[in-house]
Design a protein around this motif. Sequence first.
Motif, PDB file in Angstrom:
ATOM      1  N   THR A 111      -0.245 -28.834  26.619  1.00  0.00           N
ATOM      2  CA  THR A 111       0.316 -30.134  27.221  1.00  0.00           C
ATOM      3  C   THR A 111      -0.509 -30.305  26.832  1.00  0.00           C
ATOM      4  OG1 THR A 111       1.290 -28.075  28.631  1.00  0.00           O
ATOM      5  CG2 THR A 111       0.318 -29.585  29.734  1.00  0.00           C
ATOM      6  N   LEU A 145      -3.379 -33.145  28.606  1.00  0.00           N
ATOM      7  CA  LEU A 145      -4.562 -32.144  29.681  1.00  0.00           C
ATOM      8  C   LEU A 145      -5.661 -33.814  29.678  1.00  0.00           C
ATOM      9  CD1 LEU A 145      -4.280 -28.524  29.921  1.00  0.00           C
ATOM     10  CD2 LEU A 145      -2.990 -30.553  32.171  1.00  0.00           C
ATOM     11  N   MET A 203      -9.397 -33.909  30.209  1.00  0.00           N
ATOM     12  CA  MET A 203     -10.374 -32.561  30.727  1.00  0.00           C
ATOM     13  C   MET A 203     -11.885 -34.444  30.949  1.00  0.00           C
ATOM     14  SD  MET A 203      -8.837 -30.555  27.164  1.00  0.00           S
ATOM     15  CE  MET A 203      -8.902 -28.630  28.544  1.00  0.00           C
ATOM     16  N   ALA A 248      -9.737 -28.736  33.279  1.00  0.00           N
ATOM     17  CA  ALA A 248      -8.456 -29.403  33.469  1.00  0.00           C
ATOM     18  C   ALA A 248      -8.024 -28.963  34.959  1.00  0.00           C
ATOM     19  CB  ALA A 248      -8.021 -29.520  32.232  1.00  0.00           C
ATOM     20  N   HIS A 249      -6.885 -28.724  34.471  1.00  0.00           N
ATOM     21  CA  HIS A 249      -5.536 -28.539  35.824  1.00  0.00           C
ATOM     22  C   HIS A 249      -4.327 -29.120  35.373  1.00  0.00           C
ATOM     23  CE1 HIS A 249      -4.513 -32.581  37.775  1.00  0.00           C
ATOM     24  NE2 HIS A 249      -6.065 -32.871  37.993  1.00  0.00           N
ATOM     25  N   LEU A 250      -2.871 -28.015  35.011  1.00  0.00           N
ATOM     26  CA  LEU A 250      -1.850 -28.410  35.143  1.00  0.00           C
ATOM     27  C   LEU A 250      -1.177 -27.946  36.540  1.00  0.00           C
ATOM     28  CD1 LEU A 250      -3.982 -25.764  32.990  1.00  0.00           C
ATOM     29  CD2 LEU A 250      -0.965 -25.664  31.601  1.00  0.00           C
ATOM     30  N   ASN A 283       3.771 -25.685  35.275  1.00  0.00           N
ATOM     31  CA  ASN A 283       3.826 -25.644  33.843  1.00  0.00           C
ATOM     32  C   ASN A 283       4.221 -23.953  33.626  1.00  0.00           C
ATOM     33  OD1 ASN A 283       3.077 -25.887  31.130  1.00  0.00           O
ATOM     34  ND2 ASN A 283       1.978 -27.703  31.933  1.00  0.00           N
TER      35      ASN A 283
END
Length: 205
Positions: free
Chosen positions: A38, A40, A42, A56-58, A62
């Motif tokens: 993915t 991202l 960061m 980070a974030h998803l 996902n």
Amino acid sequence: MYNPPAFAVADLIEIRAMIRACPLANFVTATADGPIATPLPMFLDESEGEMGTLYAHLAKPNPQWKTQAFGDGLAIFMGPDAYVSPAWYASKAEHGRVVPTWNYVTVQARGPVEFFEDTARLLDVVSRLTDLHEKDRATAWSVTDAPEAYVAGQLRGIVGLRMPITALTAKRKMSQNRNQADRAGVKQGLSDSGQTADVAALIEG
């Protein structure tokens, strides 16, 4: 990653600067169904751990965060890159024994992965990430500029990622294996192309 000594970067301060310069990473985990990756944004918290910790974030839909991963996660940061034509080498005119290549900068960070849904931690991550990328704007936007209820709703749609770094591999492949005349030719060729000045600036000679 194959990393010959001529291209390897070992200094931690320099590696951290390379990470900061290319904040969008490909985050990869190995699963029973194959690797999942993915892209991202960061950020690196240098105060956490010997090598630092990535955050980070998803998006919650996902599947990467729900799929069991084997071993460490891998964050791949790609910096400036450019095709190098053999026509730029001074040695082409001397003996013709030259081929095309690619110059690039990259850092690979590995470490155990933690996903989290705690609201306070998520707010901290998105606030720090936003502040990092807004800090140089004349009118910086802050998470607190949005209505609190709206932010709370957005946080319910994401999952946080924390990866303490246990291994770093950094590579700056910028024609260091060529002689000075060839490096100068590559630098000039890249500068003349008008599209890769950032790569040309990294070449010595």
